[in-house]
Design a protein around this motif. Structure first.
Motif, mmCIF file in Angstrom:
data_model
loop_
_atom_site.group_PDB
_atom_site.id
_atom_site.type_symbol
_atom_site.label_atom_id
_atom_site.label_comp_id
_atom_site.label_asym_id
_atom_site.label_seq_id
_atom_site.Cartn_x
_atom_site.Cartn_y
_atom_site.Cartn_z
ATOM 1 N N TYR A 24 -7.236 1.886 -1.022
ATOM 2 C CA TYR A 24 -6.407 1.100 0.146
ATOM 3 C C TYR A 24 -6.704 -0.331 -0.084
ATOM 4 O O TYR A 24 -7.784 -0.775 -0.395
ATOM 5 C CB TYR A 24 -6.857 1.841 1.379
ATOM 6 C CG TYR A 24 -5.768 0.941 2.687
ATOM 7 C CD1 TYR A 24 -4.646 1.735 2.691
ATOM 8 C CD2 TYR A 24 -6.415 -0.077 3.327
ATOM 9 C CE1 TYR A 24 -3.763 1.407 3.564
ATOM 10 C CE2 TYR A 24 -5.386 -0.579 4.028
ATOM 11 C CZ TYR A 24 -4.202 0.018 4.168
ATOM 12 O OH TYR A 24 -3.145 -0.396 5.281
ATOM 13 N N ASP A 56 0.841 -1.086 0.018
ATOM 14 C CA ASP A 56 -0.166 0.008 -0.143
ATOM 15 C C ASP A 56 0.744 1.206 -0.040
ATOM 16 O O ASP A 56 2.103 1.171 -0.051
ATOM 17 C CB ASP A 56 -0.852 -0.069 1.172
ATOM 18 C CG ASP A 56 -2.051 -0.839 0.873
ATOM 19 O OD1 ASP A 56 -2.784 -0.712 -0.183
ATOM 20 O OD2 ASP A 56 -2.751 -1.730 1.710
ATOM 21 N N ARG A 86 -3.263 6.365 -4.265
ATOM 22 C CA ARG A 86 -4.233 6.317 -3.035
ATOM 23 C C ARG A 86 -5.546 6.623 -3.769
ATOM 24 O O ARG A 86 -6.656 6.445 -3.321
ATOM 25 C CB ARG A 86 -3.857 7.336 -2.254
ATOM 26 C CG ARG A 86 -4.693 7.798 -0.993
ATOM 27 C CD ARG A 86 -4.015 9.006 -0.311
ATOM 28 N NE ARG A 86 -4.756 8.696 1.026
ATOM 29 C CZ ARG A 86 -4.006 9.479 2.245
ATOM 30 N NH1 ARG A 86 -3.082 10.284 2.003
ATOM 31 N NH2 ARG A 86 -4.418 9.066 3.458
#
Length: 119
Positions: free
Chosen positions: A103, A68, A98
């Motif tokens: 996410y 991430d 993002r």
């Protein structure tokens, strides 16, 4: 905490917030060593993940390291990627954006990885 950290209230407060309440724990936190690391095989199915990674490398499969965009995600990707590069070259990494992807891993990311040859 009777140590050099006690003379700095902000650091002492942060240590206590992390559950560090002794001088020994503070020393281990600021001066980590491999002998104090947790055994990664305590994580569920770690043996399956290692076996799959070994099988992929043995079969010369393309490997994708996914993480991430947050600090621990990007750091983890960098560490795993750089480590694997020492032994294997058919490796890529991917960090989603993002705002476009959100996410976590998505079906779209899995589909794109599969289309590029990642199993």
């Amino acid at each position: 905490m009777a140590s050099r950290y006690a003379n700095c209230p902000p650091i002492s407060e942060l240590l206590v917030q992390r559950g560090i309440s002794s001088v020994e724990e503070a020393e281990r936190f600021f001066h980590p060593s491999l002998k104090n690391m947790h055994d990664p095989f305590l994580m569920p199915d770690m043996d399956k993940a290692v076996n799959r990674l070994n099988r992929a490398m043995g079969s010369k499969e393309k490997i994708l390291v996914f993480g991430d965009y947050d600090v621990d995600g990007t750091t983890s990707v960098a560490l795993v990627y750089k480590y694997l590069q020492n032994f294997y070259s058919n490796i890529e990494y991917y960090i989603p954006t993002r705002y476009d992807e959100g996410y976590g891993i998505s079906i779209r990311t899995i589909d794109e990885a599969a289309a590029s040859g990642v199993k």
